[in-house]
Write a protein that holds these residues in place. Structure first.
Motif, PDB file in Angstrom:
ATOM      1  N   ARG A  29       0.840  -1.208   0.000  1.00 41.75           N
ATOM      2  CA  ARG A  29       0.000   0.000   0.000  1.00 41.75           C
ATOM      3  C   ARG A  29       0.878   1.263   0.000  1.00 41.75           C
ATOM      4  NH1 ARG A  29      -2.233  -0.151   5.299  1.00 41.75           N
ATOM      5  NH2 ARG A  29      -0.608   1.319   5.809  1.00 41.75           N
ATOM      6  N   GLU A  30       2.053   1.163   0.641  1.00 37.67           N
ATOM      7  CA  GLU A  30       2.956   2.324   0.741  1.00 37.67           C
ATOM      8  C   GLU A  30       3.929   2.377  -0.440  1.00 37.67           C
ATOM      9  OE1 GLU A  30       3.337   4.456   3.717  1.00 37.67           O
ATOM     10  OE2 GLU A  30       1.764   3.527   4.901  1.00 37.67           O
ATOM     11  N   GLY A  31       3.695   1.525  -1.440  1.00 41.20           N
ATOM     12  CA  GLY A  31       4.446   1.643  -2.694  1.00 41.20           C
ATOM     13  C   GLY A  31       5.598   0.681  -2.895  1.00 41.20           C
ATOM     14  N   ALA A  32       5.866  -0.211  -1.922  1.00 39.93           N
ATOM     15  CA  ALA A  32       6.981  -1.158  -2.076  1.00 39.93           C
ATOM     16  C   ALA A  32       6.607  -2.294  -3.031  1.00 39.93           C
ATOM     17  CB  ALA A  32       7.362  -1.745  -0.720  1.00 39.93           C
ATOM     18  N   ARG A  33       7.637  -2.858  -3.661  1.00 41.14           N
ATOM     19  CA  ARG A  33       7.468  -4.147  -4.348  1.00 41.14           C
ATOM     20  C   ARG A  33       7.746  -5.192  -3.267  1.00 41.14           C
ATOM     21  NH1 ARG A  33      11.841  -3.057  -8.765  1.00 41.14           N
ATOM     22  NH2 ARG A  33      12.534  -1.650  -7.144  1.00 41.14           N
ATOM     23  N   VAL A  34       6.804  -6.116  -3.083  1.00 38.12           N
ATOM     24  CA  VAL A  34       6.868  -6.987  -1.909  1.00 38.12           C
ATOM     25  C   VAL A  34       7.141  -8.440  -2.302  1.00 38.12           C
ATOM     26  CG1 VAL A  34       5.636  -7.784   0.148  1.00 38.12           C
ATOM     27  CG2 VAL A  34       5.228  -5.478  -0.728  1.00 38.12           C
ATOM     28  N   VAL A  35       8.112  -9.040  -1.644  1.00 37.28           N
ATOM     29  CA  VAL A  35       8.324 -10.483  -1.769  1.00 37.28           C
ATOM     30  C   VAL A  35       7.605 -11.133  -0.590  1.00 37.28           C
ATOM     31  CG1 VAL A  35       9.993 -12.366  -1.829  1.00 37.28           C
ATOM     32  CG2 VAL A  35      10.517 -10.176  -2.946  1.00 37.28           C
ATOM     33  N   VAL A  36       6.546 -11.852  -0.927  1.00 33.54           N
ATOM     34  CA  VAL A  36       5.698 -12.505   0.064  1.00 33.54           C
ATOM     35  C   VAL A  36       6.226 -13.928   0.221  1.00 33.54           C
ATOM     36  CG1 VAL A  36       3.375 -13.437   0.424  1.00 33.54           C
ATOM     37  CG2 VAL A  36       3.666 -11.141  -0.536  1.00 33.54           C
ATOM     38  N   SER A  37       6.819 -14.223   1.366  1.00 31.96           N
ATOM     39  CA  SER A  37       7.385 -15.561   1.537  1.00 31.96           C
ATOM     40  C   SER A  37       6.668 -16.315   2.647  1.00 31.96           C
ATOM     41  CB  SER A  37       8.878 -15.451   1.868  1.00 31.96           C
ATOM     42  OG  SER A  37       9.435 -16.746   1.942  1.00 31.96           O
ATOM     43  N   ASP A  38       6.515 -17.613   2.429  1.00 33.14           N
ATOM     44  CA  ASP A  38       5.882 -18.440   3.453  1.00 33.14           C
ATOM     45  C   ASP A  38       6.220 -19.896   3.153  1.00 33.14           C
ATOM     46  OD1 ASP A  38       3.396 -17.680   5.555  1.00 33.14           O
ATOM     47  OD2 ASP A  38       3.568 -19.806   5.088  1.00 33.14           O
ATOM     48  N   VAL A  39       6.009 -20.738   4.160  1.00 30.08           N
ATOM     49  CA  VAL A  39       6.194 -22.177   3.982  1.00 30.08           C
ATOM     50  C   VAL A  39       4.915 -22.779   3.390  1.00 30.08           C
ATOM     51  CG1 VAL A  39       5.373 -22.951   6.267  1.00 30.08           C
ATOM     52  CG2 VAL A  39       7.318 -24.106   5.204  1.00 30.08           C
ATOM     53  N   ASP A  40       3.824 -22.018   3.425  1.00 25.31           N
ATOM     54  CA  ASP A  40       2.528 -22.460   2.904  1.00 25.31           C
ATOM     55  C   ASP A  40       2.225 -21.701   1.612  1.00 25.31           C
ATOM     56  OD1 ASP A  40      -0.297 -22.520   2.363  1.00 25.31           O
ATOM     57  OD2 ASP A  40      -0.620 -23.243   4.417  1.00 25.31           O
ATOM     58  N   ALA A  41       2.336 -22.409   0.465  1.00 27.21           N
ATOM     59  CA  ALA A  41       2.220 -21.743  -0.836  1.00 27.21           C
ATOM     60  C   ALA A  41       0.818 -21.182  -1.063  1.00 27.21           C
ATOM     61  CB  ALA A  41       2.588 -22.710  -1.945  1.00 27.21           C
ATOM     62  N   ARG A  42      -0.213 -21.943  -0.667  1.00 31.48           N
ATOM     63  CA  ARG A  42      -1.589 -21.502  -0.942  1.00 31.48           C
ATOM     64  C   ARG A  42      -1.883 -20.177  -0.226  1.00 31.48           C
ATOM     65  NH1 ARG A  42      -6.954 -23.149   0.326  1.00 31.48           N
ATOM     66  NH2 ARG A  42      -6.166 -24.012   2.265  1.00 31.48           N
ATOM     67  N   ASN A  43      -1.534 -20.109   1.039  1.00 27.02           N
ATOM     68  CA  ASN A  43      -1.782 -18.876   1.797  1.00 27.02           C
ATOM     69  C   ASN A  43      -0.914 -17.715   1.296  1.00 27.02           C
ATOM     70  OD1 ASN A  43      -3.725 -20.010   3.418  1.00 27.02           O
ATOM     71  ND2 ASN A  43      -2.295 -20.584   5.041  1.00 27.02           N
ATOM     72  N   GLY A  44       0.329 -18.036   0.946  1.00 26.10           N
ATOM     73  CA  GLY A  44       1.223 -16.993   0.432  1.00 26.10           C
ATOM     74  C   GLY A  44       0.702 -16.417  -0.875  1.00 26.10           C
ATOM     75  N   GLU A  45       0.255 -17.315  -1.765  1.00 25.86           N
ATOM     76  CA  GLU A  45      -0.290 -16.854  -3.059  1.00 25.86           C
ATOM     77  C   GLU A  45      -1.532 -16.004  -2.830  1.00 25.86           C
ATOM     78  OE1 GLU A  45       1.219 -17.057  -5.795  1.00 25.86           O
ATOM     79  OE2 GLU A  45       2.296 -18.960  -6.013  1.00 25.86           O
ATOM     80  N   GLN A  46      -2.309 -16.345  -1.796  1.00 29.57           N
ATOM     81  CA  GLN A  46      -3.516 -15.566  -1.494  1.00 29.57           C
ATOM     82  C   GLN A  46      -3.149 -14.131  -1.086  1.00 29.57           C
ATOM     83  OE1 GLN A  46      -6.670 -15.976  -2.024  1.00 29.57           O
ATOM     84  NE2 GLN A  46      -7.238 -14.058  -0.972  1.00 29.57           N
ATOM     85  N   THR A  47      -2.069 -13.994  -0.315  1.00 29.93           N
ATOM     86  CA  THR A  47      -1.608 -12.640   0.054  1.00 29.93           C
ATOM     87  C   THR A  47      -1.239 -11.847  -1.194  1.00 29.93           C
ATOM     88  OG1 THR A  47      -0.775 -13.464   2.170  1.00 29.93           O
ATOM     89  CG2 THR A  47       0.091 -11.347   1.429  1.00 29.93           C
TER      90      THR A  47
END
Ligand code: NAP
Length: 254
Positions: A29-47
């Motif tokens: 929201r504040e303009g960053a390009r975000v790397v969303v990392s998680d051990v759970d792919a489904r939840n991470g992809e949802q973010t």
């Protein structure tokens, strides 16, 4: 959307749920390009979907923070995609088994330490190496109020979170003159899937007793923690390093 993180790259671990997801959304929201990392792919992809729907930029990266090979891939992948790493929120964590010190098995102890302490160490190690090359960066580690006080039944978790604050302080000192700030947030009890899974939200009596431990007589939200994380990552906290920021509704003050 503000421009605070325009052109910056923010990595969030454990971003598939709870506090991590809220922080990933806030950075986007504040303009960053975000790397969303998680051990759970489904939840991470949802973010990532939620960030895209809100008009932000993000991509998912699968990583178990307790495995150094995964962490190396995570940082390498971030650099391949976006070329730099400006902000890292080391948030991934687990609650682990509850019980007295004598009742904990070595396996249970090691599980919690591996994710909550070694995971933060491994992430910091590889993030700091990249940030040192850039000559800039901000790291925020997710500790807990249990990084500052004891809590019966949570020995491994409490020990790991105290360790996170120790690591935060050491890294803050080591990198203070290299353009890198290292801080931590110490949330009180926050309504997230972690608390749901631990059975702390469904039972009205348990929930009430948890609420009463906070001076504000309520639990916190992931968004309230995310705001503190964004502050510590931003230029607005440019003289703040090595700081354990309580986001706890007055828990530790009581
Ligand atoms: P959460 O809702 O369970 O979210 C944590 C995320 O991290 C989950 O998506 C989880 O995946 C992921 N994760 C777990 N182990 C991982 C690993 N080894 N590598 C990468 N990702 C992993 O938890 P939360 O409440 O948002 O907690 C986030 C952080 O805040 C933790 O460090 C926690 O200790 C800290 N914290 C929480 C509270 C609170 O009251 N909620 C208070 C103080 C501090 P899975 O769902 O597959 O496990």
């Amino acid at each position: 959307m503000t421009q605070e993180f325009e052109g910056k790259v923010a990595l969030v671990t454990g971003a598939g749920n709870g506090i991590g997801r809220a922080a990933a959304l806030a950075f986007a929201r504040e303009g960053a390009r975000v790397v969303v990392s998680d051990v759970d792919a489904r939840n991470g992809e949802q973010t990532v979907v939620e960030i895209h729907e809100a008009g932000g930029t993000a991509q998912f990266a699968l990583a178990d923070v307790s495995k150094e090979a995964d962490v190396i891939n995570l940082i390498d992948g971030t650099l391949r995609s976006y070329g730099r790493l400006d902000v890292a929120f080391n948030n991934a964590g687990i609650s682990g088994a509850q019980g007295s010190v004598a009742s904990l098995s070595e396996v249970q102890w090691n599980q919690v330490l591996a994710v909550n302490l070694t995971g933060v160490f491994l992430c910091m190690k590889h993030e700091l190496a990249q940030m040192e090359k850039q000559g800039s960066g901000a790291i925020i580690n997710n500790a807990s109020i249990l990084g500052t006080v004891g809590f019966a039944g949570a020995a491994a978790y409490t020990a790991a979170k105290h360790g996170v604050l120790g690591l935060t302080k050491v890294a803050a000192i080591e990198y203070a003159t290299k353009g890198i700030r290292v801080n931590a947030v110490c949330p009180g009890f926050i309504v997230t899937p972690m608390l749901e899974r631990a059975g702390l939200l469904a039972d009205e009596n348990i929930r009430k007793s948890l609420e009463n431990m906070h001076a504000m007589k309520r639990l916190g939200t992931s968004e309230e923690v995310a705001e503190a994380v964004v502050f510590l990552a931003s230029r607005r906290s440019s003289f703040v390093t090595g700081h354990p920021l309580l986001v706890d509704g007055g828990f530790v003050s009581m």
